[in-house]
Structure formats: structure tokens, C-alpha cells
Design a protein around this motif. Structure first.
Motif, PDB file in Angstrom:
ATOM      1  N   UNK A 254       0.810  -1.218   0.000  1.00 60.70           N
ATOM      2  CA  UNK A 254       0.000   0.000   0.000  1.00 60.70           C
ATOM      3  C   UNK A 254       0.840   1.263   0.000  1.00 60.70           C
ATOM      4  N   UNK A 255       1.951   1.268   0.728  1.00 61.13           N
ATOM      5  CA  UNK A 255       2.819   2.443   0.756  1.00 61.13           C
ATOM      6  C   UNK A 255       3.424   2.709  -0.614  1.00 61.13           C
ATOM      7  N   UNK A 256       3.853   1.654  -1.299  1.00 55.21           N
ATOM      8  CA  UNK A 256       4.410   1.815  -2.638  1.00 55.21           C
ATOM      9  C   UNK A 256       3.338   2.286  -3.615  1.00 55.21           C
ATOM     10  N   UNK A 257       2.128   1.744  -3.483  1.00 56.81           N
ATOM     11  CA  UNK A 257       1.028   2.165  -4.350  1.00 56.81           C
ATOM     12  C   UNK A 257       0.723   3.645  -4.162  1.00 56.81           C
ATOM     13  N   UNK A 258       0.740   4.104  -2.910  1.00 64.14           N
ATOM     14  CA  UNK A 258       0.468   5.518  -2.633  1.00 64.14           C
ATOM     15  C   UNK A 258       1.553   6.411  -3.224  1.00 64.14           C
ATOM     16  N   UNK A 259       2.809   5.996  -3.098  1.00 62.72           N
ATOM     17  CA  UNK A 259       3.916   6.785  -3.637  1.00 62.72           C
ATOM     18  C   UNK A 259       3.816   6.888  -5.153  1.00 62.72           C
ATOM     19  N   UNK A 260       3.503   5.790  -5.800  1.00 69.88           N
ATOM     20  CA  UNK A 260       3.380   5.788  -7.259  1.00 69.88           C
ATOM     21  C   UNK A 260       2.184   6.615  -7.708  1.00 69.88           C
ATOM     22  N   UNK A 261       1.059   6.480  -7.022  1.00 68.72           N
ATOM     23  CA  UNK A 261      -0.124   7.264  -7.383  1.00 68.72           C
ATOM     24  C   UNK A 261       0.133   8.761  -7.223  1.00 68.72           C
ATOM     25  N   UNK A 262       0.854   9.140  -6.192  1.00 74.18           N
ATOM     26  CA  UNK A 262       1.174  10.554  -5.994  1.00 74.18           C
ATOM     27  C   UNK A 262       2.083  11.073  -7.105  1.00 74.18           C
ATOM     28  N   UNK A 263       3.046  10.284  -7.499  1.00 72.97           N
ATOM     29  CA  UNK A 263       3.956  10.693  -8.574  1.00 72.97           C
ATOM     30  C   UNK A 263       3.187  10.863  -9.891  1.00 72.97           C
ATOM     31  N   UNK A 264       2.321   9.886 -10.206  1.00 74.67           N
ATOM     32  CA  UNK A 264       1.526   9.963 -11.428  1.00 74.67           C
ATOM     33  C   UNK A 264       0.618  11.188 -11.409  1.00 74.67           C
ATOM     34  N   UNK A 265      -0.019  11.428 -10.275  1.00 73.75           N
ATOM     35  CA  UNK A 265      -0.930  12.571 -10.151  1.00 73.75           C
ATOM     36  C   UNK A 265      -0.197  13.886 -10.374  1.00 73.75           C
ATOM     37  N   UNK A 266       0.941  14.054  -9.744  1.00 78.24           N
ATOM     38  CA  UNK A 266       1.705  15.290  -9.900  1.00 78.24           C
ATOM     39  C   UNK A 266       2.145  15.493 -11.348  1.00 78.24           C
ATOM     40  N   UNK A 267       2.576  14.419 -11.997  1.00 82.21           N
ATOM     41  CA  UNK A 267       3.034  14.499 -13.388  1.00 82.21           C
ATOM     42  C   UNK A 267       1.881  14.882 -14.325  1.00 82.21           C
TER      43      UNK A 267
END
Length: 408
Positions: A390-403
Motif C-alpha cells: 500500500x505504501x508503494x502504491x500511494x507513492x506511485x499514485x502521488x507521482x503519477x498525479x503530480x506528473x
């Protein structure tokens, strides 16, 4: 026929579903493509398979375990059911859509070839699981054709194997659990051992996973390992079967399993083993002592008394180096898994020599906007686990969202 989708997640296991949940929280439209059905990878394990970690360690975002048996161990069907319910709530999964090929587009983004259509996507998340392809070592290549050889995904139960003794090749959780099940069914079992750590199921009234989660064990990063190859190291020997119990080389030997050194090769019916069983057992005992030290460190930090942990009993480590496999019913190989990204992802330099993604914080270093979630040791030891993905999923989702927001 083609379709344009901004964000595609490939794989609807725990990693893909956790990523979908996190993308949804951030308002990012996306779809999750699943080759077969949700939970199919868990249902593909052997009949008696259970989680090794207690149920309360199922901590997926939006789908934590809330049942009445937090200290129990979910069966394969229960895990699949949990994921299926999760997918139903998310509502983003397309089942039966295998991605046959993924490649980069000249105009930017990616092209995904499926059986029914071609999908164009700006961003892709590969969440196809930590266990993609069972490893079949070269050592068994010369096995006579009249002895069945199955890997960990081909094994179902003792009755599914031909009559006769069974050679189990492997050292981790799966190998030990299968060897135990076979010997308890009345089979003669020989085990070609590897170097795997072990510990007691419970110490001081707590499960070993609880101790390790409270320590820094699962926070270990790839850079802290002795070598890149150490990411393939065997998991802690343990079992969740029958309510959870100790399972390691000593318990197996006590049940009558014949322990051998690691398998060197097989020539027809002649199997050769290394004379390294003493070193194998010593390596496992070093892992035991490491966990002992971790338990003691947690106790000192939190102000608890260190529970008494007895030294392991002596174990006879004499073993022959050759074995005649004539009359054996099967060889079961359970020596771990490897990735299969390069079989369908057309991106040169995508993985390293060990088959792990070449990435920075989960994003490919050779293909921008191509992300990975659910890979063993992606960011930390817990990256692929039900309490860590879940922590990795959150980090990836945040990166995608910002991009994506920068581009709009």
C-alpha cells in the motif's frame, strides 16, 4: 480497434488493486487490466495453501482485514475472495484482458496490444506480481522422463503425484510446507536443502511476523543487502497451516524427511548433491539468531522483558551425496520465482541482470511514465507484501498525479 486511456494498471492482484485505490483517491481516471480473473494467482497455488503471515497483516489500503480471526491464516480461496470484493468496490477492473505486448509510441506514451484491441496510454503501471515465473533450475534438466517433475505452481496435493518417494528441491516456505504435507500423507520424502532462515512461529505470546514488523527488518532497502542477488534469498521458514506452527529443517527431520545438501545435477535417475548440509543448517541457524537479536532489540526499545528463546537442538547433518531416483514418484521444484517482463514488454534495458526493474522510486529509468508496484524489494523488503504494498502504491499514485497535473 483502438482505445485511448490516460492511465492503465496491468494486473489486478494486491499491487494493482492498491494502486487503483490510491489513484481513485486522487481523482485519476484509469483502468486495471487483468489477464484472467481477480485472485487467480492465489487460487493457482496448491490446495492446502494458506497465508504465512497472520490475517491482521492484510493491510491493503481500503481493504484491511476486519474479520473475527486476526491471528489466523487465510486460505487461498479466502485471499482470492478478499481481493475479489476489493476489486468490486473499486469498479475499475477489466477481467480477461491479457496484455500480450507493451511498447513505446513514437508520439509518446505506450501501446498495449491485447486480444481484442490496441490501447494507447500516457502512463502505465506494471503490477503483475512478485511471483511471475517459477524457476526451474538447470540441475533438474537431466532428469529421466519417467519421473514426473513439477514446479510449485504445478503441485496440487499428495494424491496428485504418482506413487513413490518424492524429492523436494528448495528451502523456503513453499518447499518446507509441501515437504511437510507429503511426509504427513505417508510419503517418503527427500529434501535438497538450500540456505533459508528460520524461527519459531510464536515467541513471548507474539507471532514472528509481529516481531519482525515492529523491528526494522521489513524496512530494509535493496542498497542495504550484501549483493543484488540477495533479493532472491529465501523467505523465513514458517507455516500458517493448521492455525500456524513451527516449520523448519529440524521439524521436517523429526517427521522423517531425509535432508540432503543442495542439488548439483541429475543424470537420468542419478541425483548428485553437494556435501554442504552442515553449512546449509548453519546458515539457517544464523538467520534464527538474527531474528533472536531483532526480538531482543524490540524489547529493549519498548521496555519489555526479552522472552526466553532456547538454542536449537543439535541436528545430524551427515548425508549422502548421491541418490538413485528409480522408483521415485516425482520431483517437486520450489526454488523461487523470476520475473517475465522481457517476454512481453518491449523496452530495452528495462530490468537488471537479476530480472528486477531498473527504476528510481518505482518509475523506470529507461522509460518515463512506466511504473512498477508489487515487486519484491522494489523500495523495501515489504514492497510486495500485503502489509507493505500500500505504501508503494500511494507513492506511485502521488507521482503519477503530480506528473499529469503538470501537463494540464
Amino acid at each position: 480497434m483502438s482505445e485511448d486511456i490516460d492511465v492503465v494498471v496491468i494486473g489486478a492482484g494486491q499491487a494493482g488493486l492498491a494502486t487503483s485505490h490510491e489513484l481513485g483517491l486522487r481523482g485519476i481516471e484509469h483502468v486495471v487490466l487483468e489477464a484472467t480473473t481477480v485472485g487467480s494467482s492465489w487460487l493457482g497455488r496448491w490446495d492446502s495453501f494458506t497465508l504465512v503471515g497472520p490475517n491482521h497483516t492484510v493491510r491493503l489500503p481500503g481493504a484491511a482485514y476486519t474479520g473475527d480471526d486476526p491471528g489466523g491464516y487465510l486460505t487461498r480461496a479466502e485471499i482470492a475472495g478478499h481481493l475479489q470484493a476489493y476489486a468490486g468496490r473499486l469498479g475499475r477492473v477489466r477481467e480477461g484482458v491479457p496484455v500480450r505486448r507493451l511498447g513505446r509510441r513514437e508520439a509518446g506514451g505506450y501501446e498495449l496490444a491485447t486480444d481484442g484491441e490496441t490501447i494507447h496510454s500516457r502512463v502505465v503501471v506494471l503490477a503483475t506480481g512478485a511471483y511471475q515465473r517459477p524457476l526451474r533450475p538447470a540441475a533438474v534438466a537431466g532428469l529421466s522422463a519417467d519421473v514426473l517433475c513439477v514446479d510449485v505452481l504445478g503441485y496440487r496435493n499428495p494424491g496428485s503425484l504418482p506413487d513413490g518417494p518424492v524429492l523436494v528441491v528448495g528451502s523456503g516456505q513453499s518447499a518446507c510446507q509441501i515437504a511437510e504435507e507429503l511426509v504427513l500423507s505417508g510419503r517418503e520424502v527427500v529434501m535438497a536443502c538450500g540456505r533459508a532462515p528460520w524461527f519459531l512461529r510464536r515467541v513471548g505470546g507474539r507471532d514472528v511476523f509481529e516481531w519482525l514488523i515492529d523491528s526494522s527488518f521489513y524496512e530494509q532497502t535493496p542498497e542495504q543487502l550484501a549483493s543484488p542477488a540477495a533479493r532472491h534469498g529465501a523467505n523465513l521458514q514458517a507455516s500458517g497451516a493448521g492455525g500456524g506452527h513451527d516449520l523448519h529443517y529440524r521439524t521436517l527431520a523429526g517427521l522423517g524427511v531425509r535432508l540432503m545438501g543442495h542439488l548439483l545435477d541429475v543424470d537420468g535417475h542419478r541425483a548428485r548433491f553437494a556435501p554442504d548440509l552442515p553449512e546449509v543448517i548453519a546458515a539457517g541457524d544464523a538467520g534464527f539468531r538474527f531474528v533472536c537479536d531483532s526480538v531482543a532489540a524490540v524489547c529493549r526499545r519498548d521496555g519489555f522483558a526479552v522472552p526466553e528463546i532456547l538454542e536449537p537442538a543439535a541436528l545430524d547433518t551427515t548425508a549422502p551425496t548421491e541418490l538413485d531416483l528409480r522408483g521415485f514418484g516425482a520431483v517437486v521444484v520450489a526454488v523461487g520465482f523470476r520475473s517475465r517482463y522481457t517476454e512481453w514488454v518491449d523496452v530495452p534495458g528495462l530490468v537488471d541482470a537479476q530480472g528486477f526493474p531498473v527504476h528510481a522510486d518505482g518509475e523506470s529509468l529507461v522509460a518515463p511514465d512506466l511504473h512498477f508496484v508489487g515487486v519484491h524489494f522494489l523500495r523495501r523488503r515489504r514492497s510486495s507484501l500485503l502489509f507493505g504494498v500500500g505504501d508503494d502504491a500511494a507513492a506511485t499514485a502521488s507521482r503519477i498525479t503530480a506528473r499529469l497535473r503538470l501537463r494540464t
